[in-house]
Enzyme design. Sequence first.
Site, PDB file in Angstrom:
ATOM      1  CB  SER A  14      -0.914   0.022   1.224  1.00  0.00           C
ATOM      2  OG  SER A  14      -1.605   1.252   1.267  1.00  0.00           O
ATOM      3  NE  ARG A  15       3.993   1.915  -3.920  1.00  0.00           N
ATOM      4  CZ  ARG A  15       4.257   0.769  -4.503  1.00  0.00           C
ATOM      5  NH1 ARG A  15       3.332  -0.152  -4.640  1.00  0.00           N
ATOM      6  NH2 ARG A  15       5.488   0.508  -4.918  1.00  0.00           N
ATOM      7  CE  LYS A  65     -10.851  -1.232  -2.058  1.00  0.00           C
ATOM      8  NZ  LYS A  65     -10.746  -0.646  -3.391  1.00  0.00           N
ATOM      9  CG  ASP A 101     -12.151   2.841  -5.298  1.00  0.00           C
ATOM     10  OD1 ASP A 101     -11.127   3.468  -4.956  1.00  0.00           O
ATOM     11  OD2 ASP A 101     -12.330   1.638  -5.042  1.00  0.00           O
ATOM     12  CB  ALA A 128     -17.306  -8.048 -13.993  1.00  0.00           C
ATOM     13  N   GLY A 129     -15.102  -6.822 -11.308  1.00  0.00           N
ATOM     14  CA  GLY A 129     -14.909  -6.931  -9.860  1.00  0.00           C
ATOM     15  C   GLY A 129     -15.378  -5.669  -9.150  1.00  0.00           C
ATOM     16  CB  ALA A 131     -11.916  -1.732  -9.499  1.00  0.00           C
ATOM     17  NE  ARG A 152     -10.557 -15.082 -15.335  1.00  0.00           N
ATOM     18  CZ  ARG A 152      -9.585 -15.150 -14.458  1.00  0.00           C
ATOM     19  NH1 ARG A 152      -8.393 -15.583 -14.826  1.00  0.00           N
ATOM     20  NH2 ARG A 152      -9.787 -14.787 -13.202  1.00  0.00           N
ATOM     21  CB  THR A 153     -16.062 -15.083 -14.448  1.00  0.00           C
ATOM     22  OG1 THR A 153     -14.752 -15.575 -14.161  1.00  0.00           O
ATOM     23  CG2 THR A 153     -17.103 -16.020 -13.887  1.00  0.00           C
ATOM     24  N   GLY A 239      -3.236   4.930 -14.004  1.00  0.00           N
ATOM     25  CA  GLY A 239      -4.020   4.646 -12.799  1.00  0.00           C
ATOM     26  C   GLY A 239      -3.562   5.366 -11.546  1.00  0.00           C
TER      27      GLY A 239
END
Length: 276
Positions: A14-15, A65, A101, A128-129, A131, A152-153, A239
């Site tokens: 983590s930054r 999260k 976000d 599709a997560g 984010a 993918r899924t 990003g």
Amino acid sequence: MRKACVIGWPITHSRSPLIHGHWLRVYGIEGDYSSQAVQPEHFPQFLNSLAAFGYCGANITVPHKEAAYQIAVRRDASAEAAGAANTIWLEDGVLCAANTDIHGFLANLEEQAPGWDDSRGVAVVLGAGGAARAIIRGLLDRRFSAVRVINRTRDRARELADRFGQAVQVFDWERRNEAFADCEALINTTALGMIGQPWLDIDVSRLPEGTVVNDIVYSPLETPLLRDARARGLRVADGLGMLLHQAAPGFERWFGVRPEVTPELRALIAADLEKA
Ligand code: ATR
């Protein structure tokens, strides 16, 4: 002294401590921001004990999260929209949650590609997560007429389409290049292209000339996707800006100053990413 932290498992990458530490110095605030590695099974207890540990709030990162969203007593509209929380603060001892976000994504594009949303046409989202979910909300808020989700899924993309309604359409991962016709904004929310991951195999030559390409991967800063898009003459946004902008609302909640995302901060974090 006010104290905040970032909670994740693992947390070494983590930054956030670097970002918030920079702001604490720049604004001369006597505060503290640290990182806390907390295993999933201990997370609920940790979050419910924030005040007891002396924290006035926290950032939440992978994999907590969704749990943070569930545990919070009050959730603002951004948390509700994303179904996940990355920013926590206490109001009269009550755990409150937001998801910054969406703000981070939009503020980054405004900064790196002004006018990116003028056409309000078609956006393509890869992944599709969690984010992707926040980003689709942001795109719909900016009145994009269609958002094509490719994952993918396929079922996970379907879930998002069902959640957001008919403006969100599902395309097959195997036929991803066919979704690029009329595309005005392409956003990669998958981990592909990140250091240690396979690269994202898409045909950027199929993207229309005016497309803005955004990768939420920031390690490396210039991913193969952004390199190829830039070589093709397309506008790109990396990003890192999303990471920096999503941090600002939390800092303001905890320490009372709305911090600025400056070129100096960007250079500091970019230099740290180079070391990785
Ligand atoms: P985040 O919260 O960052 O979105 P996530 O919920 O784990 O993280 O989602 C990661 C995304 O990257 C998913 O869309 C995932 O696809 P699946 O839903 O099929 O797992 C995508 N992803 C990760 N590795 C991938 C790979 N090797 N090929 C294609 N997609 C990949």
